[in-house]
Design a protein around this motif. Sequence first.
Motif, PDB file in Angstrom:
ATOM      1  N   LYS A 125      -5.575 -10.658   3.007  1.00 46.42           N
ATOM      2  CA  LYS A 125      -4.793 -11.857   3.358  1.00 46.42           C
ATOM      3  C   LYS A 125      -4.249 -12.549   2.118  1.00 46.42           C
ATOM      4  N   TYR A 126      -5.069 -12.617   1.078  1.00 42.18           N
ATOM      5  CA  TYR A 126      -4.633 -13.257  -0.168  1.00 42.18           C
ATOM      6  C   TYR A 126      -3.451 -12.505  -0.774  1.00 42.18           C
ATOM      7  N   ASP A 127      -3.583 -11.191  -0.887  1.00 45.11           N
ATOM      8  CA  ASP A 127      -2.514 -10.389  -1.498  1.00 45.11           C
ATOM      9  C   ASP A 127      -1.224 -10.463  -0.681  1.00 45.11           C
ATOM     10  N   MET A 128      -1.360 -10.442   0.639  1.00 45.23           N
ATOM     11  CA  MET A 128      -0.188 -10.557   1.519  1.00 45.23           C
ATOM     12  C   MET A 128       0.559 -11.860   1.262  1.00 45.23           C
ATOM     13  N   GLN A 129      -0.212 -12.943   1.150  1.00 44.96           N
ATOM     14  CA  GLN A 129       0.415 -14.251   0.969  1.00 44.96           C
ATOM     15  C   GLN A 129       1.081 -14.388  -0.396  1.00 44.96           C
ATOM     16  N   VAL A 130       0.447 -13.832  -1.413  1.00 47.25           N
ATOM     17  CA  VAL A 130       1.031 -13.870  -2.759  1.00 47.25           C
ATOM     18  C   VAL A 130       2.385 -13.145  -2.760  1.00 47.25           C
ATOM     19  N   LEU A 131       2.422 -11.983  -2.117  1.00 48.40           N
ATOM     20  CA  LEU A 131       3.670 -11.213  -2.056  1.00 48.40           C
ATOM     21  C   LEU A 131       4.700 -11.896  -1.156  1.00 48.40           C
ATOM     22  N   GLU A 132       4.229 -12.546  -0.105  1.00 50.75           N
ATOM     23  CA  GLU A 132       5.125 -13.290   0.795  1.00 50.75           C
ATOM     24  C   GLU A 132       5.840 -14.414   0.049  1.00 50.75           C
ATOM     25  N   ASN A 133       5.186 -14.961  -0.997  1.00 53.70           N
ATOM     26  CA  ASN A 133       5.800 -16.029  -1.800  1.00 53.70           C
ATOM     27  C   ASN A 133       7.109 -15.569  -2.442  1.00 53.70           C
ATOM     28  N   ILE A 134       7.222 -14.267  -2.677  1.00 49.08           N
ATOM     29  CA  ILE A 134       8.459 -13.719  -3.270  1.00 49.08           C
ATOM     30  C   ILE A 134       9.193 -12.836  -2.252  1.00 49.08           C
ATOM     31  N   ASP A 135       8.935 -13.124  -0.960  1.00 44.10           N
ATOM     32  CA  ASP A 135       9.616 -12.420   0.154  1.00 44.10           C
ATOM     33  C   ASP A 135       9.384 -10.918   0.153  1.00 44.10           C
ATOM     34  N   VAL A 136       8.176 -10.522  -0.226  1.00 44.81           N
ATOM     35  CA  VAL A 136       7.820  -9.101  -0.207  1.00 44.81           C
ATOM     36  C   VAL A 136       6.816  -8.855   0.915  1.00 44.81           C
ATOM     37  N   ALA A 137       7.113  -7.889   1.771  1.00 47.15           N
ATOM     38  CA  ALA A 137       6.221  -7.577   2.900  1.00 47.15           C
ATOM     39  C   ALA A 137       5.325  -6.397   2.566  1.00 47.15           C
ATOM     40  N   VAL A 138       4.209  -6.278   3.273  1.00 48.56           N
ATOM     41  CA  VAL A 138       3.310  -5.121   3.142  1.00 48.56           C
ATOM     42  C   VAL A 138       3.061  -4.560   4.536  1.00 48.56           C
ATOM     43  N   SER A 139       3.195  -3.249   4.669  1.00 48.23           N
ATOM     44  CA  SER A 139       2.948  -2.608   5.964  1.00 48.23           C
ATOM     45  C   SER A 139       2.697  -1.111   5.753  1.00 48.23           C
ATOM     46  N   PRO A 140       1.739  -0.530   6.486  1.00 42.11           N
ATOM     47  CA  PRO A 140       0.813  -1.170   7.416  1.00 42.11           C
ATOM     48  C   PRO A 140      -0.369  -1.831   6.689  1.00 42.11           C
ATOM     49  N   VAL A 141      -0.894  -2.872   7.327  1.00 42.12           N
ATOM     50  CA  VAL A 141      -2.105  -3.540   6.821  1.00 42.12           C
ATOM     51  C   VAL A 141      -3.271  -2.726   7.381  1.00 42.12           C
ATOM     52  N   SER A 142      -3.689  -1.709   6.633  1.00 43.57           N
ATOM     53  CA  SER A 142      -4.581  -0.687   7.195  1.00 43.57           C
ATOM     54  C   SER A 142      -6.066  -0.956   7.060  1.00 43.57           C
ATOM     55  N   PHE A 143      -6.494  -1.336   5.854  1.00 40.18           N
ATOM     56  CA  PHE A 143      -7.938  -1.407   5.604  1.00 40.18           C
ATOM     57  C   PHE A 143      -8.241  -2.478   4.573  1.00 40.18           C
ATOM     58  N   ILE A 153      11.717  -1.669  -7.112  1.00 34.39           N
ATOM     59  CA  ILE A 153      11.130  -0.326  -7.162  1.00 34.39           C
ATOM     60  C   ILE A 153       9.882  -0.232  -6.272  1.00 34.39           C
ATOM     61  N   ILE A 154       9.062  -1.297  -6.278  1.00 31.87           N
ATOM     62  CA  ILE A 154       7.771  -1.274  -5.565  1.00 31.87           C
ATOM     63  C   ILE A 154       7.906  -1.496  -4.054  1.00 31.87           C
ATOM     64  N   GLN A 155       8.851  -2.365  -3.644  1.00 34.14           N
ATOM     65  CA  GLN A 155       8.953  -2.749  -2.231  1.00 34.14           C
ATOM     66  C   GLN A 155       9.008  -1.568  -1.254  1.00 34.14           C
ATOM     67  N   PRO A 156       9.797  -0.511  -1.510  1.00 31.68           N
ATOM     68  CA  PRO A 156       9.812   0.616  -0.560  1.00 31.68           C
ATOM     69  C   PRO A 156       8.429   1.236  -0.338  1.00 31.68           C
ATOM     70  N   LEU A 157       7.600   1.256  -1.395  1.00 33.22           N
ATOM     71  CA  LEU A 157       6.248   1.792  -1.260  1.00 33.22           C
ATOM     72  C   LEU A 157       5.409   0.872  -0.376  1.00 33.22           C
ATOM     73  N   LEU A 158       5.530  -0.441  -0.601  1.00 28.06           N
ATOM     74  CA  LEU A 158       4.717  -1.407   0.139  1.00 28.06           C
ATOM     75  C   LEU A 158       5.039  -1.445   1.632  1.00 28.06           C
ATOM     76  N   ILE A 159       6.260  -1.016   2.020  1.00 31.51           N
ATOM     77  CA  ILE A 159       6.606  -1.022   3.451  1.00 31.51           C
ATOM     78  C   ILE A 159       6.708   0.395   4.029  1.00 31.51           C
ATOM     79  N   ASN A 160       6.292   1.370   3.236  1.00 31.70           N
ATOM     80  CA  ASN A 160       6.310   2.765   3.706  1.00 31.70           C
ATOM     81  C   ASN A 160       5.221   2.962   4.766  1.00 31.70           C
ATOM     82  N   LYS A 161       5.648   3.197   6.007  1.00 25.47           N
ATOM     83  CA  LYS A 161       4.707   3.309   7.141  1.00 25.47           C
ATOM     84  C   LYS A 161       3.790   4.532   7.029  1.00 25.47           C
ATOM     85  N   ASP A 162       4.196   5.517   6.232  1.00 26.65           N
ATOM     86  CA  ASP A 162       3.394   6.744   6.100  1.00 26.65           C
ATOM     87  C   ASP A 162       2.276   6.614   5.076  1.00 26.65           C
ATOM     88  N   VAL A 163       2.283   5.512   4.341  1.00 29.96           N
ATOM     89  CA  VAL A 163       1.248   5.289   3.321  1.00 29.96           C
ATOM     90  C   VAL A 163       0.356   4.135   3.772  1.00 29.96           C
TER      91      VAL A 163
END
Length: 550
Positions: free
Chosen positions: A101-119, A83-93
């Motif tokens: 960096k910490y949060d990105m790596q934690v999510l990467e452990n379960i193959d979840v990406a985050v984009s865009p890395v804005s602020f 449910i959450i993954q589409p939000l985390l990779i939604n380019k408009d948000v």
Amino acid sequence: PEVEKQKANYRLIDTTAELKKVVAQLSKSKEVAFDTETDSLDALNAKLVGISFSDRVSEACYIPIGHDKLAGKSIPLDEAIKIIQPLLINKDVQKIAHNFKYDMQVLENIDVAVSPVSFDTFLASYVINPSARGHKLDDLAEKYFSHTMVPISDLIGSGAKQKSFGSVDTKTATGYAAEDSDYTFRLRSIFSPEIKEAGLEKIFYEIEMPLVAILARVERNGIKIDTEFLKALSSEMELNLVKISSTIYEIAGYEFNINSTQQLAKILFEELKLPGKRKTAKKTGYSTDMRVLEELSKLHPLPKAIIEYRQLTKLKSTYVDALPRLVDPKTGRVHTSFNQAIAATGRLSSSDPNLQNIPIRTELGREIRKAFIPADEDHTLLVADYSQVELRILAHFSNDASMIQAFKTGEDIHNRTAAEVYGIDIKDVNPDQRRSAKTANFAVVYGVSAFGLAQQTELNLSESKDFIDTYFERYPGIKIYMDETIQSARRDGFVTTLLGRRRYLPDINSKNYQMRQFSERTAINTPIQGTAADLIKIAMINIDKKMSKM
């Protein structure tokens, strides 16, 4: 502030139906702050316990994902992520986080990406004032909102009795986790205009933020080390330590504890009658630190042997013996952490382990570096660096004709300096003269006095003073740059790098001589070191772009 008067609305979301509604609402927002809760500070091995989101002041929600059954209901990981993954990779948000960096790596452990890395509010605080002591969320909430956040120790305890966040009651966890996202969201609206006003947009948006994902990937990849090579090197170093110890005992006349500073001080200053240079911090006796030993080694062979012993012991314990123990059993590699928000000049630092302090100029340091090897036969290690980057930047800032000419013609800059200062042909410069010139090139621009130069070279105090005077006569642009930089720092209260990175100097006009002197030295070296750091970071970003297209 006005926002403090609003009562926070922090919600616990522990059903998939509620989560779908929340994600639908968040997906309509232009920017969303998020924060992960885990069972460890080690990002590469941390397990996700929950995640919080906020898209408006005083409102946030927490989704428990990995809490213990006794702590309350959790949404199963697979269901929650779907449910959450589409939000985390939604380019408009736009995504906002504190220490992204910490949060990105934690999510990467379960193959979840985050984009865009804005602020990243952690990096924003650092870029705005790199000399500030606290960039933690707790510190910033206190500073900007006079709000004391719930300490993590209130939830999980500390020391030996510390428990996992997963055992915290989900309702209690909601207050803590949602607060993190809420205040991260609030800080974004404060830092964004501050960055713009200070002219730091290029530094923040074009250098620091793009670097987050690159460093996260470098850390995750890690580096392979040859543990067998280090094991053999350790045995060799142990034999050398035994030999050096024997030499030390022979010179001293008897065996003693070489690691005891008190016993060493007694031999050096009472028995050998060497001059005590400096008292220890507690004024209990004379210091035997490296600086003192280096000075004393000019007078007696014992301090020189002690220096060799200490250097060997430190390298053996810090790297040769420690690195094999730091190999991750899952990856077979060593994973360091690269810190973006520690060095006030903008330089990256490395920790757990610190891989930046392995000497490169000593034979032993070069041996240790051989232990870092490619992953396999299909890979190679590429080592890239700028040649004399800080001196080239100094030449640019000072616009000194002689130094610029030396670089343009490809001359050895240290030989050129020696030739200029000693008034000889560059072909006649000997190794000792080059060594003194090299030390001066780096030391003089960092405001080192004649006394300081004498400590670092073979020159005595009088020779050091003459050397510095002649140095500035030969390179007049450098003296002008230094004087003008100090003047502008006194006027503005800060200095900037070529790309606009700032460093504030609150003590530049201090009545305290030592504090003022330190600030003046900092004013001179920060634009040089900071510009070098900025250029290295830009190079990393550009190399990453090119490699991603290969």
